[in-house]
Design a protein around this motif. Structure first.
Motif, PDB file in Angstrom:
ATOM      1  N   UNK A 172       0.793  -1.232   0.000  1.00 45.45           N
ATOM      2  CA  UNK A 172       0.000   0.000   0.000  1.00 45.45           C
ATOM      3  C   UNK A 172       0.825   1.282   0.000  1.00 45.45           C
ATOM      4  N   UNK A 173       1.947   1.313   0.726  1.00 52.68           N
ATOM      5  CA  UNK A 173       2.722   2.557   0.787  1.00 52.68           C
ATOM      6  C   UNK A 173       3.274   2.953  -0.582  1.00 52.68           C
ATOM      7  N   UNK A 184      -0.605   8.158   7.061  1.00 49.80           N
ATOM      8  CA  UNK A 184      -1.922   7.665   7.423  1.00 49.80           C
ATOM      9  C   UNK A 184      -2.053   6.160   7.471  1.00 49.80           C
ATOM     10  N   UNK A 185      -0.994   5.423   7.136  1.00 54.96           N
ATOM     11  CA  UNK A 185      -1.087   3.958   7.139  1.00 54.96           C
ATOM     12  C   UNK A 185      -0.710   3.338   8.486  1.00 54.96           C
ATOM     13  N   UNK A 186       0.044   4.050   9.284  1.00 55.02           N
ATOM     14  CA  UNK A 186       0.498   3.494  10.557  1.00 55.02           C
ATOM     15  C   UNK A 186      -0.690   3.159  11.451  1.00 55.02           C
ATOM     16  N   UNK A 187      -0.633   2.010  12.052  1.00 53.82           N
ATOM     17  CA  UNK A 187      -1.662   1.478  12.949  1.00 53.82           C
ATOM     18  C   UNK A 187      -2.942   1.058  12.236  1.00 53.82           C
ATOM     19  N   UNK A 197      -7.816  -2.134   5.708  1.00 55.30           N
ATOM     20  CA  UNK A 197      -8.031  -0.698   5.564  1.00 55.30           C
ATOM     21  C   UNK A 197      -7.013  -0.087   4.612  1.00 55.30           C
ATOM     22  N   UNK A 198      -5.761  -0.507   4.719  1.00 56.13           N
ATOM     23  CA  UNK A 198      -4.737   0.016   3.822  1.00 56.13           C
ATOM     24  C   UNK A 198      -5.036  -0.329   2.366  1.00 56.13           C
ATOM     25  N   UNK A 206     -15.494   3.549   7.662  1.00 54.36           N
ATOM     26  CA  UNK A 206     -15.335   4.852   8.310  1.00 54.36           C
ATOM     27  C   UNK A 206     -13.965   5.454   8.000  1.00 54.36           C
ATOM     28  N   UNK A 207     -12.930   4.613   7.957  1.00 52.84           N
ATOM     29  CA  UNK A 207     -11.587   5.124   7.667  1.00 52.84           C
ATOM     30  C   UNK A 207     -11.495   5.677   6.254  1.00 52.84           C
ATOM     31  N   UNK A 208     -12.100   4.987   5.291  1.00 53.35           N
ATOM     32  CA  UNK A 208     -12.095   5.468   3.906  1.00 53.35           C
ATOM     33  C   UNK A 208     -12.832   6.805   3.804  1.00 53.35           C
TER      34      UNK A 208
END
Length: 317
Positions: free
Chosen positions: A34-35, A42-45, A50-51, A123-125
């Motif tokens: 993903x990175x 915003x990817x940490x944790x 979700x990523x 919700x994250x998206x």
């Protein structure tokens, strides 16, 4: 009201576009990172589901011209988010329960708490892309992906929004493998932007596919019969539901003579992502000259329900 597909985002090890879903890359393609697609910020944790969803969401929104370098190009409240994933945060939930069992609830990581919510992907998206329309997360078994498309289209037809981002995502990790017993999982995400015909025309965006008849009920044969309608039009392609034994295990008399497309065979067990994957693959099939209609189906008689959706080739494709 006609509902169109106006954008597609594909994030899989063997495919990065709708067209590549028809003829995917090599089987030993490396996992998606993903990175490399959306950057580290915003990817940490965030869990892998979700990523991956972030990546597919951005690709689909860009393909539909709903985002540019400055952000959303339409009103934030005009875009809904509907995500389907049966196992998305299973690793987080399993890890939290293992910690509670060995120690106490106080020993859990505060970083895991938000990710333990069943709606964390949706919700994250919505937060990441500023999408303020209705927000739904479906974990609905075999039919979940097609249900996500049906709910997204329903929100548009009801006038709640002009467009909906539908995402299907499943991760491949030890928790999912232990729970399902599957040894070949999708590990990716697919997104499609659904939009009213009027909205797409107003923005000058072409339709990539048109959503036709839909059905949900008990029994695969009954669902397929209901999709045929009184005219009994036969599809040009049948996207089959997932079974443990593949498409060959389905009764031969179902849509007899119609070519069968088994996406699970190509990409691994898709579970909650299947219906959205099928929709994206239909877009790829149309783009490569397929005439349609395509019937997407999920859930067999061994499941609690079956669902089906007819996808039509737009006139301009």
């Amino acid at each position: 009201m006609n509902v169109l597909v106006s954008g597609v985002g594909v994030v899989l090890p063997r495919a990065a576009s709708a067209a590549e879903l028809i003829e995917p890359g090599p089987a030993d393609a490396p996992p998606v990172e993903p990175k490399d697609l959306v950057g580290k910020k915003g990817l940490r944790y965030k869990d892998r589901a979700t990523q991956l969803a972030y990546c597919a969401a951005r690709a689909a929104l860009q393909d539909a011209a709903l985002v540019d370098e400055e952000g959303l190009t339409v009103a934030a409240g005009s875009v809904a988010v509907v995500v389907s994933s049966n196992y998305g945060n299973l690793d987080t939930v399993t890890r939290a329960m293992d910690t509670i069992t060995r120690e106490t609830a106080a020993a859990g990581s505060p970083m895991d708490l938000p990710n333990a919510s069943s709606n964390v992907v949706a919700s994250s998206v919505a937060i990441r892309f500023g999408l303020r329309g209705p927000n739904l997360m479906l974990c609905n078994g075999a039919t979940s992906g097609l249900d996500a498309l049906r709910w997204g289209a329903g929100l548009i037809r009801a006038g709640r929004v002009s467009r909906a981002l539908a995402l299907g995502v499943e991760p491949d990790n030890a928790a999912v493998r232990a729970f399902t017993g599957a040894d070949r999982l999708l590990d990716g995400a697919v997104g499609v932007v659904l939009e009213s015909e009027e909205s797409a025309a107003g923005r000058g965006v072409p339709g990539l596919a048109v959503l036709g008849a839909e059905v949900r009920g008990a029994g695969l044969a009954a669902s397929l019969a209901r999709l045929a309608g009184p005219a009994g039009e036969r599809p040009a392609l049948w996207q089959v539901p997932e079974t443990d034994a593949g498409a060959d295990a389905l009764p031969a008399d179902l849509l007899d003579g119609v070519p069968r497309d088994d996406l699970g065979e190509r990409f691994g067990t898709a579970s909650g992502a299947l219906g959205v994957l099928q929709c994206a693959a239909a877009v790829g099939w149309f783009a490569r000259g397929g005439a349609g209609p395509v019937v997407a189906s999920a859930g067999t008689d061994a499941d609690d329900a079956s669902a089906g959706l007819v996808l039509l080739r737009p006139a301009a494709v």
